[in-house]
Structure formats: C-alpha cells, structure tokens
Enzyme design. Sequence first.
Site, PDB file in Angstrom:
ATOM      1  N   LYS A  86     -22.830   2.750 -19.067  1.00  0.00           N
ATOM      2  CA  LYS A  86     -23.063   1.823 -20.194  1.00  0.00           C
ATOM      3  C   LYS A  86     -23.867   2.522 -21.277  1.00  0.00           C
ATOM      4  O   LYS A  86     -24.602   3.482 -21.010  1.00  0.00           O
ATOM      5  CB  LYS A  86     -23.802   0.556 -19.744  1.00  0.00           C
ATOM      6  CG  LYS A  86     -25.216   0.769 -19.160  1.00  0.00           C
ATOM      7  CD  LYS A  86     -26.343   0.867 -20.179  1.00  0.00           C
ATOM      8  CE  LYS A  86     -27.660   1.267 -19.519  1.00  0.00           C
ATOM      9  NZ  LYS A  86     -28.711   1.677 -20.447  1.00  0.00           N
ATOM     10  N   ASP A  90     -29.293  -3.494 -14.817  1.00  0.00           N
ATOM     11  CA  ASP A  90     -28.003  -3.191 -15.454  1.00  0.00           C
ATOM     12  C   ASP A  90     -26.804  -3.488 -14.560  1.00  0.00           C
ATOM     13  O   ASP A  90     -25.660  -3.382 -15.011  1.00  0.00           O
ATOM     14  CB  ASP A  90     -27.941  -1.694 -15.816  1.00  0.00           C
ATOM     15  CG  ASP A  90     -28.994  -1.290 -16.821  1.00  0.00           C
ATOM     16  OD1 ASP A  90     -29.337  -2.123 -17.686  1.00  0.00           O
ATOM     17  OD2 ASP A  90     -29.469  -0.144 -16.743  1.00  0.00           O
TER      18      ASP A  90
HETATM   19  O1  C5P Z   1     -34.079  -2.829 -13.018  1.00  0.00           O
HETATM   20  P1  C5P Z   1     -34.120  -1.338 -12.853  1.00  0.00           P
HETATM   21  O2  C5P Z   1     -34.229  -0.932 -11.425  1.00  0.00           O
HETATM   22  O3  C5P Z   1     -32.987  -0.653 -13.548  1.00  0.00           O
HETATM   23  O4  C5P Z   1     -35.440  -0.860 -13.594  1.00  0.00           O
HETATM   24  C1  C5P Z   1     -36.011   0.410 -13.364  1.00  0.00           C
HETATM   25  C2  C5P Z   1     -37.428   0.413 -13.912  1.00  0.00           C
HETATM   26  O5  C5P Z   1     -37.380   0.308 -15.351  1.00  0.00           O
HETATM   27  C3  C5P Z   1     -38.275  -0.777 -13.481  1.00  0.00           C
HETATM   28  O6  C5P Z   1     -38.941  -0.502 -12.280  1.00  0.00           O
HETATM   29  C4  C5P Z   1     -39.249  -0.921 -14.646  1.00  0.00           C
HETATM   30  O7  C5P Z   1     -40.310  -0.003 -14.528  1.00  0.00           O
HETATM   31  C5  C5P Z   1     -38.428  -0.516 -15.840  1.00  0.00           C
HETATM   32  N1  C5P Z   1     -37.838  -1.676 -16.541  1.00  0.00           N
HETATM   33  C6  C5P Z   1     -38.647  -2.490 -17.326  1.00  0.00           C
HETATM   34  N2  C5P Z   1     -38.097  -3.559 -17.983  1.00  0.00           N
HETATM   35  C7  C5P Z   1     -36.776  -3.802 -17.912  1.00  0.00           C
HETATM   36  C8  C5P Z   1     -35.917  -2.990 -17.132  1.00  0.00           C
HETATM   37  C9  C5P Z   1     -36.488  -1.917 -16.454  1.00  0.00           C
HETATM   38  O8  C5P Z   1     -39.853  -2.279 -17.418  1.00  0.00           O
HETATM   39  N3  C5P Z   1     -36.257  -4.828 -18.587  1.00  0.00           N
END
Ligand code: C5P
Length: 305
Positions: free
Chosen positions: A11, A145
């Site tokens: 993406k 995502d």
């Molecule tokens: O949700 P995902 O595992 O992809 O997120 C990875 C890291 O990115 C999270 O642990 C967080 O530190 C950060 N993140 C965030 N806010 C979001 C998405 C991700 O702070 N909306």
Amino acid sequence: MSSATVRAPAKVNLCLGVGPVRADGYHPLATVYQAVDLHDELRAVARDDDLITVTMHSDIDLHAEAAAVPEDDDNLAVRAAKMLREATGVGGGVDLSIRKVIPVAGGMAGGSADAAAALVACNDVWGAGLSRAELESLAGRLGSDVPFLLHGGNAIGGGRGETISPVLARGSYHWVFAMAHEGLSTAAVYAEFDRLNDGDRIPEPTVPDALLAALRAGDPEALGAALSNDLTEAALSLRPELDDTLSIGIDAGALGAILSGSGPTALFLASDEQHSLDIAFALSSAAGCADVVQSRGPVAGARLS
Ligand code: C5P
C-alpha cells in the site's frame, strides 16, 4: 493435502494525517490508502497435525531486515493463522511459505500484506468459511494496515488506520518507488513524531479536500500536488539523506513526491509510462536508492490466485 496461494499487494498512503498520541500509544490517522502492483505471494499447505510453520524467501535482499523477519510465532502471518483458528474453532496445522517482494520495514505494509494473505489462505485451506467482512474485522487486531490490504483499491483509513471506508476514485496511476538501503521502524518514526511535536497542540487529522477532488476527477496532476504525509519531518529527522532522494524525483519532473507511510521508501507520481521510466532512470543512480521499481495502482486486495 489442501493448499492455496494468495497474492497480497503493498500500500501507499496518498495522504497521511497524524493526530496526537492516544492513551493506548497509537495515533489517530486520516489517510487515503491505495493498493499498488507490488505483491508478496503466500502459499499455505494444510498439515495433519496442529503445527503452524513459516518460511520466508526473497529473490532480492533489499534490506538486511529481510533476513530478520522472524520465522516463528512472532511472524505476522503465523499470528494471523492462529487468530483465525482461535476465532473460528476450525483448522489444524499449516505450512506457510512467503515469497517476499515488498520491502521489509519500507513503509509499504509488507508485514501486514503477509498477515492479510495468511487470513485469506487459511480461511480457504481450513474451509473456515468467513466472509471478507468477517476477515476484515479480525484483521484490525493484527495491525493497523491489515484490513486495507484485504480490501484493496482505494479507501479512506480512520481510527489508527484499521477503519476502512469507501472513497470515490477514478483512474489508474503510474508510481515509481525508491527503496532505501536500510529500513525504518514504524514505531521509531511515530516516537520521533511525538518527540518533535512535544508540547504542541496537534489538531485532529483530516483528509484534504483537494486530494479527494483529485481522486474523484482521476486527475494525476492534481493528485500529485495534493500528496501529503505528516510523518515526513520525523522520518527525515531520523534519515536526513531521504531529502536528496525526494529532490532527485522532483527535479526529474515527478507530479508529486512523498515518503510512503513511515518511510523510508519514497514514492513519485508520473503522468504516464514513459514519464515513469524517466523518473526511475534519474533515481537509479542516486546514492540513497537500493532499488527503483515502477508500479501501478490501484489493484485488488489479498486474493487467491
Ligand atoms: O498497527 P501496527 O502494528 O502496524 O503499528 C506498528 C507501530 O506503529 C505501533 O506499535 C505504533 O508504535 C505505531 N503506530 C502508531 N499509530 C498508528 C499506527 C501505528 O503509533 N496509527
């Protein structure tokens, strides 16, 4: 043994509005996702015991991080398979094998693509029978995502990215991606965003009207001008040389240039195939680029192939 092969796209975020950090550590987002023609492929073969295994393969080693993707229970695809089994009570073991093309830690949601692929593949080989809407709601628990990578196309992302809603969009777009030599941790970029904005009043993020109008019209020039990413300053603070990569693409006439998600992949919008080739050529000699890839979007989400 029952088996399935699934292709899952990468993406890009056409805009990435980031709000003040929430109590759970995540940030509220207002984004428009587009799925692009750069796919990981996952093959799932059912086992007659309860083990879930994963092996990773890559033709090209874009980042040292590629080798560091865990081949154990921490692998996002394994977590997805386990979550599906627990949620449905259906399924046994499975051997997952992933051919990686999407750069690891590149800001293109490669790990989330593998999780989305594992949900679709295991749903099929185990005959779990979940609808796509049911898979999307499981997906949100795996990563911000993952629901979009099941959905594909273009979509607005809200919440921490996991809430998907439709967007009116026309047209097919020519992208050039400049992959960096070394990945960036998403969590580290968000932490840098917090550090840089400490004490500031950050407004709740919104999707810019100009971007929505450009997508509705299918107008690449207007879309290029409307691309935006609130994580740019934080990513450039951690990796200043990415600024040079962006400048090279802009000098080569890109309609727009931003970092993809939390970076370090840089993305450039071209007006057509030839323009995309010209931009790719200019970037190919840039010191900061490990690889340059031409791509198209939007494409479908994770699908059986
Ligand atoms: O949700 P995902 O595992 O992809 O997120 C990875 C890291 O990115 C999270 O642990 C967080 O530190 C950060 N993140 C965030 N806010 C979001 C998405 C991700 O702070 N909306």
